[in-house]
Motif scaffolding. Sequence first.
Motif, mmCIF file in Angstrom:
data_model
loop_
_atom_site.group_PDB
_atom_site.id
_atom_site.type_symbol
_atom_site.label_atom_id
_atom_site.label_comp_id
_atom_site.label_asym_id
_atom_site.label_seq_id
_atom_site.Cartn_x
_atom_site.Cartn_y
_atom_site.Cartn_z
ATOM 1 N N CYS A 16 -30.360 -18.847 -13.643
ATOM 2 C CA CYS A 16 -30.336 -19.809 -12.542
ATOM 3 C C CYS A 16 -29.707 -19.176 -11.292
ATOM 4 O O CYS A 16 -30.202 -19.363 -10.186
ATOM 5 C CB CYS A 16 -29.584 -21.063 -12.948
ATOM 6 S SG CYS A 16 -27.921 -20.765 -13.561
ATOM 7 N N ALA A 20 -31.523 -18.920 -7.729
ATOM 8 C CA ALA A 20 -31.030 -19.774 -6.637
ATOM 9 C C ALA A 20 -29.522 -19.557 -6.483
ATOM 10 O O ALA A 20 -28.716 -20.426 -6.830
ATOM 11 C CB ALA A 20 -31.360 -21.237 -6.935
ATOM 12 N N ASP A 22 -27.545 -19.712 -4.086
ATOM 13 C CA ASP A 22 -26.780 -20.631 -3.235
ATOM 14 C C ASP A 22 -26.295 -21.863 -4.009
ATOM 15 O O ASP A 22 -25.430 -22.602 -3.520
ATOM 16 C CB ASP A 22 -27.635 -21.115 -2.056
ATOM 17 C CG ASP A 22 -27.877 -20.007 -1.041
ATOM 18 O OD1 ASP A 22 -27.148 -18.998 -1.085
ATOM 19 O OD2 ASP A 22 -28.796 -20.163 -0.229
ATOM 20 N N HIS A 43 -35.004 -27.874 -0.822
ATOM 21 C CA HIS A 43 -34.680 -26.880 -1.846
ATOM 22 C C HIS A 43 -35.350 -27.167 -3.188
ATOM 23 O O HIS A 43 -35.122 -26.461 -4.157
ATOM 24 C CB HIS A 43 -33.162 -26.823 -2.052
ATOM 25 C CG HIS A 43 -32.411 -26.421 -0.833
ATOM 26 N ND1 HIS A 43 -32.512 -25.163 -0.273
ATOM 27 C CD2 HIS A 43 -31.565 -27.120 -0.029
ATOM 28 C CE1 HIS A 43 -31.741 -25.102 0.805
ATOM 29 N NE2 HIS A 43 -31.169 -26.275 0.982
ATOM 30 N N ASP A 46 -37.368 -24.226 -5.026
ATOM 31 C CA ASP A 46 -36.498 -23.162 -5.543
ATOM 32 C C ASP A 46 -35.677 -23.655 -6.730
ATOM 33 O O ASP A 46 -35.491 -22.935 -7.719
ATOM 34 C CB ASP A 46 -35.536 -22.686 -4.450
ATOM 35 C CG ASP A 46 -36.243 -21.863 -3.387
ATOM 36 O OD1 ASP A 46 -37.400 -21.446 -3.635
ATOM 37 O OD2 ASP A 46 -35.647 -21.655 -2.330
ATOM 38 N N LEU A 47 -35.187 -24.874 -6.616
ATOM 39 C CA LEU A 47 -34.337 -25.392 -7.691
ATOM 40 C C LEU A 47 -35.153 -25.680 -8.942
ATOM 41 O O LEU A 47 -34.682 -25.443 -10.065
ATOM 42 C CB LEU A 47 -33.615 -26.651 -7.219
ATOM 43 C CG LEU A 47 -32.520 -26.347 -6.200
ATOM 44 C CD1 LEU A 47 -32.008 -27.625 -5.577
ATOM 45 C CD2 LEU A 47 -31.390 -25.568 -6.849
ATOM 46 N N ALA A 50 -35.507 -22.487 -10.715
ATOM 47 C CA ALA A 50 -34.258 -22.098 -11.374
ATOM 48 C C ALA A 50 -34.044 -22.913 -12.647
ATOM 49 O O ALA A 50 -33.632 -22.373 -13.679
ATOM 50 C CB ALA A 50 -33.084 -22.285 -10.413
#
Length: 63
Positions: A16, A20, A22, A43, A46-47, A50
């Motif tokens: 993860c 991602a 951040d 987001h 992207d999440l 992840a």
Amino acid sequence: MKIVAALDTCEGLGMCEAMAPDFFEVGDDGVVEVLDDSPGEEHRTDLAAAVDACPVLALTLQG
Ligand code: SF4
């Protein structure tokens, strides 16, 4: 949208964080820390990637 991490399931494998960084960080204790558990809609892609990358299915997105 909310990120929920099952800390008792996480094995600290770091997929993860790689996908991602951040939002996820694996701590010295070998368990993921969610850096921002209420991310903006922008987001989501992207999440979701992840979350899908977690080998032990410890992550979920709600909302
Ligand atoms: S990918 Fe899954 S097992 Fe690995 S650190 Fe993230 S939540 Fe934990």
